[in-house]
Design an enzyme around this catalytic site. Structure first.
Site, mmCIF file in Angstrom:
data_model
loop_
_atom_site.group_PDB
_atom_site.id
_atom_site.type_symbol
_atom_site.label_atom_id
_atom_site.label_comp_id
_atom_site.label_asym_id
_atom_site.label_seq_id
_atom_site.Cartn_x
_atom_site.Cartn_y
_atom_site.Cartn_z
ATOM 1 N N SER A 126 -4.621 -12.362 -37.839
ATOM 2 C CA SER A 126 -5.173 -13.562 -36.910
ATOM 3 C C SER A 126 -5.656 -12.886 -35.702
ATOM 4 O O SER A 126 -5.561 -11.681 -35.347
ATOM 5 C CB SER A 126 -3.655 -14.039 -36.083
ATOM 6 O OG SER A 126 -4.029 -14.751 -34.984
ATOM 7 N N TYR A 151 5.599 -13.818 -33.494
ATOM 8 C CA TYR A 151 4.392 -14.058 -34.712
ATOM 9 C C TYR A 151 3.503 -13.279 -34.475
ATOM 10 O O TYR A 151 2.863 -12.755 -35.396
ATOM 11 C CB TYR A 151 4.025 -15.557 -34.422
ATOM 12 C CG TYR A 151 2.724 -15.971 -35.419
ATOM 13 C CD1 TYR A 151 2.694 -15.943 -36.519
ATOM 14 C CD2 TYR A 151 1.399 -15.952 -34.744
ATOM 15 C CE1 TYR A 151 1.685 -16.239 -37.320
ATOM 16 C CE2 TYR A 151 0.492 -16.025 -35.300
ATOM 17 C CZ TYR A 151 0.345 -16.403 -36.747
ATOM 18 O OH TYR A 151 -0.613 -16.566 -37.700
ATOM 19 N N LYS A 155 1.973 -10.026 -37.047
ATOM 20 C CA LYS A 155 0.795 -9.791 -37.804
ATOM 21 C C LYS A 155 0.199 -8.458 -37.287
ATOM 22 O O LYS A 155 -0.366 -7.682 -38.443
ATOM 23 C CB LYS A 155 -0.212 -10.683 -37.187
ATOM 24 C CG LYS A 155 0.033 -12.298 -37.670
ATOM 25 C CD LYS A 155 -0.377 -12.443 -38.915
ATOM 26 C CE LYS A 155 0.321 -13.927 -39.795
ATOM 27 N NZ LYS A 155 0.211 -13.919 -41.232
HETATM 28 P P1 NAD Z 1 1.127 -23.045 -43.796
HETATM 29 O O1 NAD Z 1 2.240 -22.774 -43.091
HETATM 30 O O2 NAD Z 1 0.554 -24.263 -43.877
HETATM 31 O O3 NAD Z 1 1.100 -22.093 -45.267
HETATM 32 C C1 NAD Z 1 2.019 -20.974 -45.478
HETATM 33 C C2 NAD Z 1 2.749 -21.291 -46.799
HETATM 34 O O4 NAD Z 1 3.384 -20.054 -47.237
HETATM 35 C C3 NAD Z 1 3.613 -22.448 -46.789
HETATM 36 O O5 NAD Z 1 3.199 -23.265 -47.855
HETATM 37 C C4 NAD Z 1 5.017 -21.791 -46.775
HETATM 38 O O6 NAD Z 1 5.746 -22.869 -47.611
HETATM 39 C C5 NAD Z 1 4.755 -20.619 -47.655
HETATM 40 N N1 NAD Z 1 5.836 -19.803 -47.223
HETATM 41 C C6 NAD Z 1 6.381 -19.332 -46.095
HETATM 42 N N2 NAD Z 1 7.255 -18.342 -46.166
HETATM 43 C C7 NAD Z 1 7.304 -17.907 -47.379
HETATM 44 C C8 NAD Z 1 7.972 -17.257 -48.144
HETATM 45 N N3 NAD Z 1 8.629 -16.328 -47.530
HETATM 46 N N4 NAD Z 1 8.007 -17.072 -49.571
HETATM 47 C C9 NAD Z 1 7.021 -17.958 -50.238
HETATM 48 N N5 NAD Z 1 6.334 -19.034 -49.419
HETATM 49 C C10 NAD Z 1 6.510 -18.825 -48.091
HETATM 50 O O7 NAD Z 1 0.269 -21.952 -42.806
HETATM 51 P P2 NAD Z 1 -1.354 -21.610 -42.848
HETATM 52 O O8 NAD Z 1 -1.997 -22.386 -41.709
HETATM 53 O O9 NAD Z 1 -2.021 -22.200 -44.142
HETATM 54 O O10 NAD Z 1 -1.598 -20.071 -42.634
HETATM 55 C C11 NAD Z 1 -1.608 -19.406 -43.728
HETATM 56 C C12 NAD Z 1 -1.401 -17.690 -43.511
HETATM 57 O O11 NAD Z 1 -2.466 -17.745 -42.293
HETATM 58 C C13 NAD Z 1 -0.274 -17.525 -42.575
HETATM 59 O O12 NAD Z 1 0.172 -16.185 -42.963
HETATM 60 C C14 NAD Z 1 -0.340 -17.660 -41.096
HETATM 61 O O13 NAD Z 1 0.143 -16.795 -40.263
HETATM 62 C C15 NAD Z 1 -2.174 -17.248 -41.166
HETATM 63 N N6 NAD Z 1 -2.946 -17.747 -39.924
HETATM 64 C C16 NAD Z 1 -2.807 -19.243 -39.752
HETATM 65 C C17 NAD Z 1 -3.713 -19.457 -38.614
HETATM 66 C C18 NAD Z 1 -3.747 -21.000 -38.143
HETATM 67 O O14 NAD Z 1 -4.117 -21.367 -37.344
HETATM 68 N N7 NAD Z 1 -3.341 -21.829 -39.287
HETATM 69 C C19 NAD Z 1 -4.284 -18.780 -37.873
HETATM 70 C C20 NAD Z 1 -4.123 -17.280 -38.062
HETATM 71 C C21 NAD Z 1 -3.594 -16.770 -39.274
HETATM 72 N N1 UFG Z 2 -3.304 -27.463 -26.863
HETATM 73 C C1 UFG Z 2 -3.358 -28.448 -25.715
HETATM 74 N N2 UFG Z 2 -2.397 -29.253 -26.127
HETATM 75 C C2 UFG Z 2 -1.904 -29.112 -27.452
HETATM 76 C C3 UFG Z 2 -1.939 -28.074 -28.211
HETATM 77 C C4 UFG Z 2 -3.049 -27.059 -27.861
HETATM 78 O O1 UFG Z 2 -4.074 -28.465 -24.840
HETATM 79 O O2 UFG Z 2 -0.862 -30.197 -27.692
HETATM 80 C C5 UFG Z 2 -4.389 -26.169 -26.357
HETATM 81 C C6 UFG Z 2 -3.887 -24.820 -26.212
HETATM 82 O O3 UFG Z 2 -3.469 -24.669 -24.851
HETATM 83 C C7 UFG Z 2 -4.928 -23.806 -26.546
HETATM 84 C C8 UFG Z 2 -5.911 -24.741 -27.535
HETATM 85 O O4 UFG Z 2 -5.509 -26.180 -27.354
HETATM 86 O O5 UFG Z 2 -5.404 -23.802 -25.219
HETATM 87 C C9 UFG Z 2 -5.498 -24.213 -28.797
HETATM 88 O O6 UFG Z 2 -4.255 -24.356 -29.114
HETATM 89 P P1 UFG Z 2 -3.502 -24.067 -30.706
HETATM 90 O O7 UFG Z 2 -2.009 -24.228 -30.481
HETATM 91 O O8 UFG Z 2 -4.267 -25.150 -31.615
HETATM 92 O O9 UFG Z 2 -4.261 -22.608 -31.003
HETATM 93 P P2 UFG Z 2 -3.853 -21.283 -30.397
HETATM 94 O O10 UFG Z 2 -5.316 -20.614 -30.028
HETATM 95 O O11 UFG Z 2 -2.909 -21.383 -29.222
HETATM 96 O O12 UFG Z 2 -3.247 -20.375 -31.556
HETATM 97 C C10 UFG Z 2 -3.768 -20.528 -32.926
HETATM 98 C C11 UFG Z 2 -2.954 -20.343 -33.854
HETATM 99 C C12 UFG Z 2 -2.065 -18.953 -33.789
HETATM 100 C C13 UFG Z 2 -3.305 -17.749 -33.961
HETATM 101 C C14 UFG Z 2 -4.479 -18.337 -32.812
HETATM 102 C C15 UFG Z 2 -5.721 -17.305 -33.220
HETATM 103 O O13 UFG Z 2 -1.600 -21.380 -33.519
HETATM 104 O O14 UFG Z 2 -1.116 -18.581 -34.922
HETATM 105 O O15 UFG Z 2 -4.710 -19.780 -33.144
HETATM 106 O O16 UFG Z 2 -5.915 -17.521 -34.692
HETATM 107 F F1 UFG Z 2 -2.766 -16.497 -33.662
#
Ligand code: NAD
Ligand code: UFG
Length: 339
Positions: A126, A151, A155
């Site tokens: 991330s 979190y 990472k």
């Molecule tokens: P998500 O929660 O939709 O997907 C994660 C999946 O992993 C889920 O289906 C969950 O059931 C499964 N899971 C969790 N723990 C597990 C375990 N111990 N064993 C087996 N399965 C397990 O999340 P996502 O948004 O698809 O994110 C996928 C990956 O990308 C995550 O590692 C997340 O941290 C990373 N990531 C996401 C974002 C974002 O904004 N969505 C940003 C940066 C990094």
């Molecule tokens: N925000 C609002 N209202 C809401 C939700 C979010 O104003 O109800 C704002 C936040 O303050 C932020 C922006 O929208 O300024 C984006 O917020 P998100 O929660 O959608 O995303 P973040 O940038 O905080 O974090 C996300 C993921 C993290 C990841 C990061 C970088 O949640 O896991 O992007 O990849 F680490």
């Protein structure tokens, strides 16, 4: 069976979109997911889109017996590792759970890969690993910085574990993909983001206000040092992100630690996201400005030139497409996968 890709967390938001791209590119896919944050219905939807079904094993990455079995049963050549917990706020309340799933879970997975002789791994990292003080745009040559929640720290810790693993055994090839802010959905409207409970992230919150499940968006702070005072982020389409995983598989052909930012390189403010959403969907989006959310940074976005130069990957979908696709998914599935 031809060689297969093991996708941990493949039932989740990014994993399901990546599975679609893998299947469409002709890969065999084995998904391991414990469904703690996913719904089985996603597999029917993937099959509707691709005409193909991934093999699904319900299980946990922390269970080494399950992993050994999966790696014995299927000819896995590469692991794409999405499984983990991702709610920033919750991670502060449940640090042990986050470190156990994200850090310990990855170690158990790598130990099983080592036993099976599989040394090709793509990890979901991330932008948060750049920390609180990194200059923007973030570029891969910056060191990892001080993270503000368990979190983000999990990472960063996994990146360190994988770097040390490669140092100890230079046969490994490991890709660390640092995602910026994925939003949007597959353009079929069949799969998308389906958070449990009240969404933490901006886009699913907006989509649920627009569909009437939530009353009003809170914009967290309007006094940031940005153009309109609201935070700026680098939002990218989840299908572009999924394609980034396929493109990054080529980097696995040479051993090493390969780090790539996946983002558009374009910052977008919260307020302009709200306005653009209203314009594109013609849905009114009631909002109010509230206090800042603890831990939010004012603005960050990617320098994504390394992925373009080395992998030939570039985010291609526009903000309008991200919003249209989110809205198609949300309006076709007002309650997500729960019909
Ligand atoms: P998500 O929660 O939709 O997907 C994660 C999946 O992993 C889920 O289906 C969950 O059931 C499964 N899971 C969790 N723990 C597990 C375990 N111990 N064993 C087996 N399965 C397990 O999340 P996502 O948004 O698809 O994110 C996928 C990956 O990308 C995550 O590692 C997340 O941290 C990373 N990531 C996401 C974002 C974002 O904004 N969505 C940003 C940066 C990094
Ligand atoms: N925000 C609002 N209202 C809401 C939700 C979010 O104003 O109800 C704002 C936040 O303050 C932020 C922006 O929208 O300024 C984006 O917020 P998100 O929660 O959608 O995303 P973040 O940038 O905080 O974090 C996300 C993921 C993290 C990841 C990061 C970088 O949640 O896991 O992007 O990849 F680490």
């Amino acid at each position: 069976m031809n060689k297969a890709v093991l996708v941990t967390g493949g039932a989740g938001y990014i994993g399901s979109h990546t599975t679609v791209e893998l299947l469409e590119a002709g890969h065999q896919v084995v998904i391991l997911d414990n469904l703690c944050n996913a719904n089985r219905e996603v597999f029917n939807r993937i099959e509707q889109i691709t005409g193909n079904a991934p093999i699904f094993i319900q299980g946990d990455i922390r269970n080494s017996l399950t992993l050994d079995l999966v790696m014995q049963l299927y000819p896995i050549h590469t692991v794409i590792h999405f499984a983990g917990l991702k709610a920033v706020g919750e991670s502060g309340q449940q640090p042990l759970n986050y470190y156990e799933n994200n850090v310990h879970g990855t170690i158990v997975l790598c130990q099983a890969m080592q036993r099976a002789g599989i040394k090709r791994l793509i990890f979901s990292s991330s932008a948060t690993v750049y920390g609180e003080e990194a200059p923007v745009p973030y570029i891969e040559t910056l060191p990892r910085g001080k993270t503000s929640n368990p979190y983000g720290t999990s990472k960063s810790m996994v990146e360190q574990v994988l770097t040390d693993l490669y140092k100890a055994d230079p046969e490994w090839s490991i890709v660390l993909l640092r995602y910026f802010n994925p939003i949007g959905a597959h353009d079929s409207g069949l799969i998308g983001e389906d958070p449990r409970g009240i969404p933490n992230n901006l886009m699913p919150y907006i989509a649920q206000v627009a569909i009437g499940r939530l009353q009003q968006l809170s914009i967290f702070g309007s006094d940031y040092p940005t153009q309109d005072g609201t935070c700026e982020r680098d939002y990218l389409h989840v299908v572009d992100l999924a394609i980034g995983h396929l493109k990054s598989m080529q980097a696995l052909d040479s051993a090493g630690i390969h780090i790539y930012n996946l983002g558009t390189g374009q910052p977008v403010s919260v307020l302009s996201m709200v306005k653009t959403f209203e314009e594109v969907t013609q849905q009114p989006l009631p909002y109010r400005i509230t206090d800042r959310r603890a831990g939010d940074l004012a603005a960050f976005w990617a320098d994504a030139s390394k992925a373009e130069n080395e992998l030939g990957w570039k985010a291609e979908r526009t903000l309008k497409q991200m919003i249209e696709d989110t809205w198609r998914w949300q309006s076709n599935n007002p309650n997500g996968y729960e019909r």
